[in-house]
Design a protein around this motif. Structure first.
Motif, PDB file in Angstrom:
ATOM      1  N   TYR A  94       4.738 -55.881   3.512  1.00  6.53           N
ATOM      2  CA  TYR A  94       4.141 -57.014   2.817  1.00  6.53           C
ATOM      3  C   TYR A  94       5.075 -57.527   1.713  1.00  6.53           C
ATOM      4  CZ  TYR A  94      -0.039 -55.119   5.097  1.00  6.53           C
ATOM      5  OH  TYR A  94      -0.932 -54.642   6.019  1.00  6.53           O
ATOM      6  N   ILE A  95       5.675 -56.598   0.977  1.00  7.15           N
ATOM      7  CA  ILE A  95       6.617 -56.995  -0.082  1.00  7.15           C
ATOM      8  C   ILE A  95       7.872 -57.604   0.535  1.00  7.15           C
ATOM      9  CG2 ILE A  95       8.075 -56.097  -1.948  1.00  7.15           C
ATOM     10  CD1 ILE A  95       5.859 -54.014  -2.471  1.00  7.15           C
ATOM     11  N   LEU A  96       8.338 -57.028   1.650  1.00  3.86           N
ATOM     12  CA  LEU A  96       9.529 -57.555   2.320  1.00  3.86           C
ATOM     13  C   LEU A  96       9.315 -58.993   2.764  1.00  3.86           C
ATOM     14  CD1 LEU A  96      12.343 -57.069   3.624  1.00  3.86           C
ATOM     15  CD2 LEU A  96      11.106 -56.296   5.681  1.00  3.86           C
ATOM     16  N   ARG A  97       8.205 -59.288   3.407  1.00  2.00           N
ATOM     17  CA  ARG A  97       7.957 -60.636   3.921  1.00  2.00           C
ATOM     18  C   ARG A  97       7.640 -61.643   2.814  1.00  2.00           C
ATOM     19  NH1 ARG A  97      10.647 -59.141   7.745  1.00  2.00           N
ATOM     20  NH2 ARG A  97       9.706 -57.965   9.440  1.00  2.00           N
ATOM     21  N   THR A  98       7.176 -61.163   1.672  1.00  2.56           N
ATOM     22  CA  THR A  98       6.783 -62.084   0.605  1.00  2.56           C
ATOM     23  C   THR A  98       7.863 -62.249  -0.449  1.00  2.56           C
ATOM     24  OG1 THR A  98       4.481 -61.361   0.922  1.00  2.56           O
ATOM     25  CG2 THR A  98       4.962 -62.634  -1.062  1.00  2.56           C
ATOM     26  N   PHE A  99       8.424 -61.160  -0.957  1.00  6.57           N
ATOM     27  CA  PHE A  99       9.354 -61.211  -2.084  1.00  6.57           C
ATOM     28  C   PHE A  99      10.794 -60.901  -1.707  1.00  6.57           C
ATOM     29  CE2 PHE A  99       5.466 -59.999  -4.765  1.00  6.57           C
ATOM     30  CZ  PHE A  99       5.147 -61.333  -4.968  1.00  6.57           C
ATOM     31  N   GLY A 100      11.049 -60.474  -0.455  1.00  2.00           N
ATOM     32  CA  GLY A 100      12.424 -60.284  -0.030  1.00  2.00           C
ATOM     33  C   GLY A 100      12.893 -58.847   0.040  1.00  2.00           C
ATOM     34  N   SER A 101      14.195 -58.706   0.275  1.00  2.00           N
ATOM     35  CA  SER A 101      14.783 -57.424   0.647  1.00  2.00           C
ATOM     36  C   SER A 101      14.865 -56.416  -0.494  1.00  2.00           C
ATOM     37  CB  SER A 101      16.192 -57.664   1.216  1.00  2.00           C
ATOM     38  OG  SER A 101      16.819 -56.456   1.565  1.00  2.00           O
ATOM     39  N   LEU A 102      15.313 -56.841  -1.678  1.00  3.81           N
ATOM     40  CA  LEU A 102      15.569 -55.889  -2.757  1.00  3.81           C
ATOM     41  C   LEU A 102      14.315 -55.144  -3.209  1.00  3.81           C
ATOM     42  CD1 LEU A 102      17.340 -54.505  -4.810  1.00  3.81           C
ATOM     43  CD2 LEU A 102      17.153 -56.534  -6.285  1.00  3.81           C
ATOM     44  N   PRO A 103      13.225 -55.831  -3.595  1.00  2.92           N
ATOM     45  CA  PRO A 103      12.035 -55.062  -4.004  1.00  2.92           C
ATOM     46  C   PRO A 103      11.478 -54.200  -2.883  1.00  2.92           C
ATOM     47  CG  PRO A 103      11.523 -57.404  -3.826  1.00  2.92           C
ATOM     48  CD  PRO A 103      13.007 -57.280  -3.740  1.00  2.92           C
ATOM     49  N   ALA A 104      11.578 -54.692  -1.636  1.00  4.46           N
ATOM     50  CA  ALA A 104      11.087 -53.893  -0.511  1.00  4.46           C
ATOM     51  C   ALA A 104      11.926 -52.630  -0.339  1.00  4.46           C
ATOM     52  CB  ALA A 104      11.113 -54.723   0.767  1.00  4.46           C
ATOM     53  N   PHE A 105      13.246 -52.757  -0.513  1.00  2.50           N
ATOM     54  CA  PHE A 105      14.101 -51.574  -0.382  1.00  2.50           C
ATOM     55  C   PHE A 105      13.774 -50.545  -1.462  1.00  2.50           C
ATOM     56  CE2 PHE A 105      17.838 -49.130  -1.605  1.00  2.50           C
ATOM     57  CZ  PHE A 105      18.157 -48.522  -0.398  1.00  2.50           C
ATOM     58  N   LEU A 106      13.557 -50.992  -2.697  1.00  6.29           N
ATOM     59  CA  LEU A 106      13.217 -50.044  -3.766  1.00  6.29           C
ATOM     60  C   LEU A 106      11.916 -49.310  -3.450  1.00  6.29           C
ATOM     61  CD1 LEU A 106      14.173 -52.104  -6.955  1.00  6.29           C
ATOM     62  CD2 LEU A 106      15.481 -50.289  -5.830  1.00  6.29           C
ATOM     63  N   VAL A 107      10.971 -50.033  -2.844  1.00  9.73           N
ATOM     64  CA  VAL A 107       9.700 -49.403  -2.457  1.00  9.73           C
ATOM     65  C   VAL A 107       9.941 -48.336  -1.395  1.00  9.73           C
ATOM     66  CG1 VAL A 107       7.515 -49.809  -1.242  1.00  9.73           C
ATOM     67  CG2 VAL A 107       8.214 -51.329  -3.096  1.00  9.73           C
ATOM     68  N   ILE A 108      10.706 -48.684  -0.360  1.00 15.94           N
ATOM     69  CA  ILE A 108      10.922 -47.713   0.715  1.00 15.94           C
ATOM     70  C   ILE A 108      11.798 -46.561   0.237  1.00 15.94           C
ATOM     71  CG2 ILE A 108      13.008 -48.695   1.785  1.00 15.94           C
ATOM     72  CD1 ILE A 108       9.875 -47.350   3.564  1.00 15.94           C
ATOM     73  N   TYR A 109      12.711 -46.827  -0.657  1.00 16.57           N
ATOM     74  CA  TYR A 109      13.601 -45.792  -1.190  1.00 16.57           C
ATOM     75  C   TYR A 109      12.793 -44.722  -1.919  1.00 16.57           C
ATOM     76  CZ  TYR A 109      17.360 -43.795  -4.082  1.00 16.57           C
ATOM     77  OH  TYR A 109      18.236 -42.954  -4.711  1.00 16.57           O
ATOM     78  N   VAL A 110      11.912 -45.154  -2.818  1.00 12.77           N
ATOM     79  CA  VAL A 110      11.135 -44.183  -3.588  1.00 12.77           C
ATOM     80  C   VAL A 110      10.021 -43.573  -2.739  1.00 12.77           C
ATOM     81  CG1 VAL A 110       9.398 -45.754  -4.573  1.00 12.77           C
ATOM     82  CG2 VAL A 110      10.163 -43.792  -5.888  1.00 12.77           C
ATOM     83  N   SER A 111       9.518 -44.323  -1.742  1.00 13.14           N
ATOM     84  CA  SER A 111       8.433 -43.807  -0.909  1.00 13.14           C
ATOM     85  C   SER A 111       8.915 -42.719   0.039  1.00 13.14           C
ATOM     86  CB  SER A 111       7.795 -44.943  -0.106  1.00 13.14           C
ATOM     87  OG  SER A 111       7.162 -45.873  -0.952  1.00 13.14           O
ATOM     88  N   THR A 112      10.017 -42.990   0.749  1.00 12.65           N
ATOM     89  CA  THR A 112      10.454 -42.046   1.777  1.00 12.65           C
ATOM     90  C   THR A 112      11.204 -40.846   1.221  1.00 12.65           C
ATOM     91  OG1 THR A 112      12.473 -43.351   2.141  1.00 12.65           O
ATOM     92  CG2 THR A 112      10.589 -43.817   3.555  1.00 12.65           C
ATOM     93  N   LEU A 113      11.815 -41.001   0.048  1.00 11.02           N
ATOM     94  CA  LEU A 113      12.583 -39.892  -0.518  1.00 11.02           C
ATOM     95  C   LEU A 113      11.823 -39.112  -1.588  1.00 11.02           C
ATOM     96  CD1 LEU A 113      16.158 -41.456  -0.837  1.00 11.02           C
ATOM     97  CD2 LEU A 113      15.226 -40.015   0.992  1.00 11.02           C
ATOM     98  N   LEU A 114      10.706 -39.670  -2.082  1.00  7.50           N
ATOM     99  CA  LEU A 114      10.018 -38.996  -3.182  1.00  7.50           C
ATOM    100  C   LEU A 114       8.509 -38.966  -2.995  1.00  7.50           C
ATOM    101  CD1 LEU A 114      10.494 -37.661  -5.957  1.00  7.50           C
ATOM    102  CD2 LEU A 114      10.135 -39.903  -6.991  1.00  7.50           C
ATOM    103  N   VAL A 115       7.872 -40.115  -2.932  1.00  8.91           N
ATOM    104  CA  VAL A 115       6.413 -40.173  -3.030  1.00  8.91           C
ATOM    105  C   VAL A 115       5.738 -39.476  -1.846  1.00  8.91           C
ATOM    106  CG1 VAL A 115       4.422 -41.725  -3.066  1.00  8.91           C
ATOM    107  CG2 VAL A 115       6.425 -42.238  -4.467  1.00  8.91           C
ATOM    108  N   ARG A 116       6.024 -39.921  -0.637  1.00  5.28           N
ATOM    109  CA  ARG A 116       5.317 -39.361   0.523  1.00  5.28           C
ATOM    110  C   ARG A 116       5.725 -37.918   0.821  1.00  5.28           C
ATOM    111  NH1 ARG A 116       1.928 -42.645   2.698  1.00  5.28           N
ATOM    112  NH2 ARG A 116       2.050 -44.861   2.176  1.00  5.28           N
TER     113      ARG A 116
END
Length: 486
Positions: A94-116
């Motif tokens: 949702y962030i990727l399609r709305t706000f673009g690549s950079l914020p979406a990458f930060l979300v996936i970076y922290v999600s896949t390496l830390l949060v989940r």
């Protein structure tokens, strides 16, 4: 002599361009996924923490109800986003399609390496503690190595189940969800039995005496309560595997979250009928203490229920969380091998393997209390930053893209309330009760910029990476998969 024809690396009936994940999730499995992910160890262990931070039983009940209400509003908002953007991936896509690549990458970076992975590690360690504890009665501390080995076994078994079959994983999820609901009904029934016997603890007398008015304490209490509701948005992570997604996404939310909220409130009332406020606050596991007072010789049912609940929650976290990694790789934000699916089982096995590997790495050096405390505070802090950003996507689309087709709409006041709640949950603890976990998580997210610009923005790719990907592709028997969207 004629040369032997070169064999293709994949069966001809499973060409990479034709692979896609199947739509295996019906309404029942969708309800089970949401409810099963939410009902974990939290409701058995967290009530004393909510009571501690709120200062009164009445205040803690309000927090539990408010957490359920907030989760419902959030899930309804995400359901509209799911009808606008029909791909799997939830917050990330949702962030990727709305706000673009950079914020979406930060979300996936922290999600896949830390949060989940941290969430999976915390739940698997909880499962391990409750499995090992009966073999060491009366011991204040359990063998650390044994607990970690059981937690690692839990992760590996569930990773194999999810790699083997979507149907097998959802079947296990449905079974565990039924068992969890039955366990909560036993606790509720025990409270009703105690009430019928005329046993009402002092917890329900002067229920609101001592309620805190500090915003920081209230926000921390929300964190503790919302930890038990985590998973309310998990169905959005797998929308490409959901049958009749336009209708079932909303139906599953409306059925599952109010059901879980009602069960949570009744379970807390059962605790309060039986136990005094000091008993609840001093207990390390409220449900176990409750079971010792009410169930007698059957008290062993409670730790078994907690273990089963956490096992089911780890399974749900694997099933939904691996899809985020899979979608991010498909969009070029993760290594390409993670975007592939098994050519026979049609499961995202590389993404599942990666998620389990990161979770195992977190278990090895860490300990139970440090990982769980991180998940309850630093983890919740970054998660509500992500939720707030996602809700702002919906508000942007409602204002700027009114004409986009959607099968379901929420009143704009609902995402506005969610955005304000997200801002409060992020800022209030920083202002009133600042902790180092918040800074560590925020700095980790910003470190993603050091990865994004050289690799994603400028497109630097090590030469050996393509060869490694091809070898792994052959070893794991996986191939690129198409989006499964209408």
């Amino acid at each position: 002599m004629r040369e032997e024809e070169e064999r293709p690396p994949f069966p001809r009936d499973a060409e990479p361009a034709k692979l896609r994940l199947r739509r295996e999730l019906g309404l029942a499995s969708s309800v089970s996924l949401i409810a099963g992910c939410m009902i974990g160890s939290g409701i058995f262990m967290n009530p004393q923490l909510v009571l501690y931070h709120m200062g009164s039983p009445g205040g803690s009940l309000i927090i539990w109800a408010a957490c359920g209400f907030l989760a419902t509003l959030g899930a309804l908002s995400y359901a509209e986003l799911g009808t606008l953007i029909t791909e799997s991936g939830g917050d990330y896509v949702y962030i990727l399609r709305t706000f673009g690549s950079l914020p979406a990458f930060l979300v996936i970076y922290v999600s896949t390496l830390l949060v989940r992975p941290a969430g999976i590690a915390a739940m698997s360690l909880t499962f391990a503690e409750y499995v090992v504890a009966p073999f060491y009665p009366g011991c204040s501390s359990l063998p650390v190595v044994l607990v970690k080995c059981v937690a690692a076994a839990c992760i590996l078994i569930l990773a194999l189940v999810n790699c083997r079959s979507v149907r097998l994983a959802t079947g296990l999820m449905n079974l565990c969800t039924v068992a969890k609901v039955l366990a909560l009904l036993v606790i509720i029934g025990g409270g009703l039995w105690a009430l019928a016997q005329g046993h009402v603890a002092e917890t329900l007398q002067n229920a609101f005496a001592g309620t805190t008015q500090q915003l920081g304490s209230i926000s921390i209490a929300f964190y503790q309560g919302l930890w038990s509701f985590n998973g309310w948005n998990n169905l959005n992570l797998v929308t490409e595997e959901l049958r009749n997604a336009d209708k079932n996404l909303v139906r599953a939310v409306v059925i599952s979250i109010p059901l879980v909220t009602g069960l949570y409130i009744l379970v807390n009332l059962s605790y309060m009928v039986v136990m005094s406020p000091s008993d609840i606050r001093d207990s390390s596991a409220v449900a176990v203490t409750w079971g010792n007072q009410i169930l007698g010789d059957w008290a062993w049912l409670v730790p078994v229920s907690v273990a089963l609940s956490t096992f089911g929650s780890v399974n749900g976290a694997f099933f939904s969380g691996s899809r985020v990694c899979y979608v991010a790789a498909r969009e070029g934000h993760m290594p390409g091998i993670l975007s592939m699916a098994h050519i026979q089982h049609l499961t995202p096995s590389p993404a599942l393997t990666f998620t389990s590997a990161v979770a195992l790495i977190m278990i090895i050096p860490g300990n139970f209390s440090s990982i769980v405390n991180f998940c309850r505070q630093g983890w919740s802090f970054i998660l509500w930053m992500i939720h707030g950003t996602t809700i702002s996507c919906l508000l942007y689309l409602k204002v700027k893209k009114k004409d986009l087709p959607r099968s379901y709409k929420v009143p704009i006041i609902i995402p506005v309330i969610m955005l304000l709640a997200s801002i409060y949950l992020v800022l209030a603890p920083i202002i009133d009760q600042p902790q180092m976990e918040f800074l560590y998580v925020f700095l980790f997210m910003l470190s993603g910029l050091l990865v994004y610009f050289p690799i994603i923005y400028f497109g630097y790719q090590p030469q050996f990476l393509q060869e490694v990907t091809e070898q792994l592709q052959l070893l794991l028997e996986v191939a690129p998969a198409m989006k499964n969207v209408d």
